[in-house]
Write a protein that holds these residues in place. Structure first.
Motif, PDB file in Angstrom:
ATOM      1  N   ARG A   2     125.968  26.615 -21.153  1.00 54.28           N
ATOM      2  CA  ARG A   2     124.469  26.533 -20.384  1.00 54.28           C
ATOM      3  C   ARG A   2     124.410  28.077 -19.927  1.00 54.28           C
ATOM      4  O   ARG A   2     124.970  28.696 -19.314  1.00 54.28           O
ATOM      5  N   SER A   3     122.943  28.415 -20.362  1.00 57.36           N
ATOM      6  CA  SER A   3     122.585  29.656 -20.135  1.00 57.36           C
ATOM      7  C   SER A   3     121.983  29.736 -18.513  1.00 57.36           C
ATOM      8  O   SER A   3     121.604  28.550 -17.969  1.00 57.36           O
ATOM      9  N   ASN A   6     117.066  33.795 -18.936  1.00 58.98           N
ATOM     10  CA  ASN A   6     116.384  33.673 -19.946  1.00 58.98           C
ATOM     11  C   ASN A   6     115.563  34.880 -19.965  1.00 58.98           C
ATOM     12  O   ASN A   6     114.888  35.315 -18.923  1.00 58.98           O
ATOM     13  N   PRO A  17     114.512  38.583 -27.627  1.00 60.61           N
ATOM     14  CA  PRO A  17     114.787  37.402 -26.645  1.00 60.61           C
ATOM     15  C   PRO A  17     116.460  37.037 -26.753  1.00 60.61           C
ATOM     16  O   PRO A  17     116.859  36.726 -27.679  1.00 60.61           O
ATOM     17  N   ILE A  18     116.816  36.727 -25.373  1.00 64.18           N
ATOM     18  CA  ILE A  18     118.226  36.415 -25.324  1.00 64.18           C
ATOM     19  C   ILE A  18     118.418  35.483 -24.174  1.00 64.18           C
ATOM     20  O   ILE A  18     117.390  35.174 -23.365  1.00 64.18           O
ATOM     21  N   LYS A  19     119.448  34.644 -24.252  1.00 61.73           N
ATOM     22  CA  LYS A  19     120.024  33.869 -23.030  1.00 61.73           C
ATOM     23  C   LYS A  19     121.171  34.475 -22.466  1.00 61.73           C
ATOM     24  O   LYS A  19     122.219  35.130 -23.226  1.00 61.73           O
ATOM     25  N   SER A 113     123.274  35.812 -25.879  1.00 58.79           N
ATOM     26  CA  SER A 113     123.100  34.950 -27.114  1.00 58.79           C
ATOM     27  C   SER A 113     121.428  35.175 -27.469  1.00 58.79           C
ATOM     28  O   SER A 113     120.395  35.230 -26.802  1.00 58.79           O
ATOM     29  N   ALA A 114     121.418  35.439 -28.931  1.00 61.75           N
ATOM     30  CA  ALA A 114     120.117  35.563 -29.500  1.00 61.75           C
ATOM     31  C   ALA A 114     119.183  34.170 -29.095  1.00 61.75           C
ATOM     32  O   ALA A 114     119.841  33.085 -29.509  1.00 61.75           O
ATOM     33  N   ASN A 115     117.988  34.381 -28.685  1.00 60.63           N
ATOM     34  CA  ASN A 115     117.364  33.013 -28.154  1.00 60.63           C
ATOM     35  C   ASN A 115     116.263  32.799 -29.586  1.00 60.63           C
ATOM     36  O   ASN A 115     115.151  33.420 -29.224  1.00 60.63           O
ATOM     37  N   GLY A 116     116.657  31.896 -30.314  1.00 60.73           N
ATOM     38  CA  GLY A 116     115.786  31.540 -31.551  1.00 60.73           C
ATOM     39  C   GLY A 116     116.068  32.578 -32.817  1.00 60.73           C
ATOM     40  O   GLY A 116     116.717  33.376 -32.747  1.00 60.73           O
ATOM     41  N   ALA A 119     115.156  36.296 -32.992  1.00 66.28           N
ATOM     42  CA  ALA A 119     115.666  37.141 -32.433  1.00 66.28           C
ATOM     43  C   ALA A 119     117.100  37.726 -33.089  1.00 66.28           C
ATOM     44  O   ALA A 119     117.869  38.516 -32.917  1.00 66.28           O
ATOM     45  N   TYR A 123     118.622  41.407 -33.026  1.00 68.16           N
ATOM     46  CA  TYR A 123     120.034  41.132 -32.109  1.00 68.16           C
ATOM     47  C   TYR A 123     121.161  41.918 -33.127  1.00 68.16           C
ATOM     48  O   TYR A 123     122.080  42.745 -32.543  1.00 68.16           O
TER      49      TYR A 123
END
Length: 353
Positions: A2-3, A6, A17-19, A113-116, A119, A123
């Motif tokens: 779980r992130s 964000n 965009p990352i988590k 983590s790459a968000n989408g 990204a 990334y």
């Protein structure tokens, strides 16, 4: 996983965009507080001092206590609207060699983590650039109500971020080092190096938490009504009176634990005695032959000396050695002859009637 945050990585004009995901977890065994008389659970209740009642988590907020005790309420919206670029952004400010980072600054670790799907390309670009440069990225970010310093590096195919303490958060080690003048001898350093070399390296994956395993076994035994296993009390540590002896013993024990044969002093002494024993303890001979035996040994020793000297000296002494040898052999033969000839028995006289 779980992130917990964000946002985005700011890499120049590139935004990724990352988590943010926790990279570590604690496996320590946690305990609850109980009342020892009846085993009742002890809880900490959150009580409002003004109303003298317990409040729920949803009713609890943040505040800053001023010097005079005044509480200044601070909301999450207030923090989110701070005029800093790192409120929702991990802003890369520099790229430096990894050895420039003092391990004392290391704090919590996270995976980015790459968000989408969009990204994935930037990334991967940042990840490969970090790999090829063999450097780490220094970044600033805001988390849990404060701006922090971070270090980005590549772990396998993932970008990881280590939280760093600010330089002014590292204490100066004043008064920690020994305040007495100590001289370390070269022999002591050599033994310390030998001990380090004997211990060698270790695969960190092979190390595990023995204390946690012992606690879990103890809990299992008590839960099943069995008596937990106890370990014998460790012997009190003796004072180190001789550092060299302690280092030598440590090297021996380390070699024995690795299955190596330590070269003990006793073994070396025995081997040395066994090599010189034929000359140190000559064979005993009968008394009558001692002159001949000693003469032969003297002749052999003189011959060995004459061989080890220069050719000219050997030539000069060869004649004298030959004469002495011949004379010695003649004397030895003369002495041996009486010993070999048995004495004649006296003939008894005949008695006349």
């Amino acid at each position: 996983m779980r992130s917990i945050w964000n946002g985005a990585i700011s890499f120049g004009l590139v935004s990724i965009p990352i988590k943010l995901v926790n990279a570590t977890e604690s496996h320590s065994v946690s305990f609850r507080q109980i009342h020892t008389e009846d085993g009742g659970r002890i809880r900490y209740r959150k009580v409002c001092e003004l109303e003298d009642r317990e409040v729920a988590q949803a009713e609890i907020g943040k505040a800053y206590e001023d010097a005079d005790g005044t509480m200044i309420p601070i909301t999450d919206e207030d923090l989110a609207q701070l005029p800093i670029p790192t409120a929702k952004t991990i802003e890369i400010v520099a790229f430096v060699p990894a050895d420039r980072i003092d391990p004392l600054q290391m704090d919590a670790a996270y995976y980015l983590s790459a968000n989408g799907v969009p990204a994935a390309k930037p990334y991967t670009l940042l990840r490969e650039a970090l790999k090829r440069s063999q450097k780490v990225a220094i970044a600033k970010y805001a988390l849990r109500g404060r701006e922090r310093l971070g270090m980005l590096r590549v772990v396998d195919d993932v970008i990881a971020m280590h939280g760093l303490l600010w330089p002014d958060e590292i204490r100066v080690p004043e008064g920690v080092a020994p305040d007495t003048n100590v001289t370390v001898r070269d022999k002591e350093l050599d033994l310390a190096d030998a001990l380090m070399g004997t211990l060698g390296e270790v695969d960190l994956a092979d190390l595990h938490d023995d204390y946690r395993e012992a606690v879990e076994e103890m809990i299992t035994a008590k839960a099943s009504g069995e008596q937990p296993a106890t370990s014998p009390s460790p012997a009190p540590g003796a004072k180190v009176l001789d550092l060299m002896a302690a280092l030598e013993k440590s090297v021996r024990e380390a070699k024995e634990s690795r299955g190596e044969e330590p070269a003990s002093e006793e073994t070396g002494a025995k081997a040395q005695v066994s090599r010189i024993s034929p000359r140190a303890t000559p064979k005993q001979t009968p008394g009558k032959k001692s002159t001949s035996t000693a003469t032969k040994k003297t002749t052999t020793a003189k011959k060995s000396q004459s061989q080890s000297q220069s050719p000219s000296a050997s030539a000069r002494k060869s004649t004298r050695t030959t004469k002495k040898t011949a004379a010695t052999k003649t004397t030895a033969t003369a002495k041996k002859t009486p010993t070999k000839t048995p004495a004649k028995k006296a003939t008894p006289r005949k008695r006349t009637a």
